[in-house]
Design a protein around this motif. Sequence first.
Motif, short mmCIF file in Angstrom:
data_model
loop_
_atom_site.label_atom_id
_atom_site.label_comp_id
_atom_site.label_asym_id
_atom_site.label_seq_id
_atom_site.Cartn_x
_atom_site.Cartn_y
_atom_site.Cartn_z
N THR A 44 0.84 -1.20 0.00
CA THR A 44 0.00 0.00 0.00
C THR A 44 0.87 1.25 0.00
N GLN A 85 -2.08 5.81 1.70
CA GLN A 85 -3.27 4.95 1.64
C GLN A 85 -4.22 5.23 2.80
N LYS A 86 -5.48 5.48 2.45
CA LYS A 86 -6.50 5.67 3.47
C LYS A 86 -7.05 4.32 3.89
N GLN A 87 -7.63 4.24 5.08
CA GLN A 87 -8.18 2.98 5.56
C GLN A 87 -9.31 2.52 4.65
N LEU A 88 -9.25 1.23 4.28
CA LEU A 88 -10.23 0.65 3.35
C LEU A 88 -10.29 -0.84 3.60
N ARG A 89 -11.52 -1.39 3.53
CA ARG A 89 -11.65 -2.84 3.70
C ARG A 89 -10.76 -3.55 2.69
N TYR A 100 -10.91 -6.53 7.37
CA TYR A 100 -9.72 -5.83 7.85
C TYR A 100 -9.52 -4.56 7.05
N LYS A 101 -9.20 -3.47 7.74
CA LYS A 101 -9.00 -2.18 7.06
C LYS A 101 -7.51 -1.93 6.89
N ILE A 102 -7.11 -1.88 5.63
CA ILE A 102 -5.70 -1.69 5.34
C ILE A 102 -5.28 -0.25 5.66
N LYS A 103 -3.97 -0.09 5.88
CA LYS A 103 -3.40 1.22 6.19
C LYS A 103 -2.18 1.45 5.30
N GLU A 107 1.62 -1.13 4.13
CA GLU A 107 1.42 -2.51 4.52
C GLU A 107 1.63 -3.42 3.31
#
Length: 351
Positions: free
Chosen positions: A29, A33-37, A74-77, A80
């Motif tokens: 990412t 990157q913004k938090q996203l499923r 899970y929300k990616i950041k 990662e």
Amino acid sequence: MSEEKDLREEVEGLEEEQNEMYEHFRFVTDAGQKQLRIDKFLVNRMENASRNKIQEAASAGNILVDGVAVKANYKIKANETITIVMEYPRREIEIIPEDIPINIHYEDDYLLVINKDPGMVVHPGHGNYSGTLVNALAHHLKGLPLFNAEDPRPGLVHRIDKDTSGLLVVAKTEQAKSHLARQFFDKTTERKYIALVWGDVQEDEGTVTGHIGRSLKNRLQMSVFPDGEFGKHAVTHYKVIERLGYVTMVQCVLETGRTHQIRAHMKYIGHTLFNDARYGGNEILKGTTFTKYKQFVQNCFKMLPRQALHAKSLGFIHPHTGEKMSFTTELPKDMTDTIEKWKGYIASRDE
């Protein structure tokens, strides 16, 4: 056949299940990157991947973030590393459906259990691009999304070697495949093998523990490394079924599933599988020097022209119903005939 080609074919025809997970896709990412499923992220990044398929992979523990399995929500950041792993390495092999008879032991809408005949290669690979179990399954299950020319191992979650007979489970849906693959990876399945080995196994039962890896002296074999410096942890439990003089029939239960685990472990304790050419079992390792005895053993080799190993029983949790499934099958004729021949020899010897 050259040694290099022989090794390639051996690698393609692995006997016992490796239970390894292989990386298929990797994404890193961005710093912003913004938090996203994660399922939404992967649907946008992966071609021809449905959200449902990604969610099933996550449920099976096959989607990792920085090496840790995560769920679909899970929300990616930022920064990662996302990897998708499967129970087989990536390949470019086209699956050609072939009308080849297969011995179906059980079948429902989600899976089927095959009683594989000795001599049948499980999946296409170097030197075996047709005539395999996968080619036969592609014909038998044509029309199912899982069985297409782009999937190198459609439905397969474990393997047995070309010259090993016995039970093999095959998934018919993506959900079943992910669920079953995880069971094999987590070592929650139950597998029992019957083997005929050289020598009189002294203990009625025992356990062989020792890391298994590619031999440092012979790349066509797997070796046992008791100190664990090489290879991977492996455990085989064995139990004597019947003693037949110079050979013994044993039951082997796999706690782990490494390449050639039974073959390597039994040789390690001095009881190589009968007529296992790869590990020297096609030589007369026990017995007498009498010409009559040598001819008897050679006749047995002709009767059983392969390693004496049969995957007799298989147990797992049904991926749809949650029911415990257990299957067993009789020994194939080449093994029963050889065992009876040994019984006759021992009986006549003792008279």
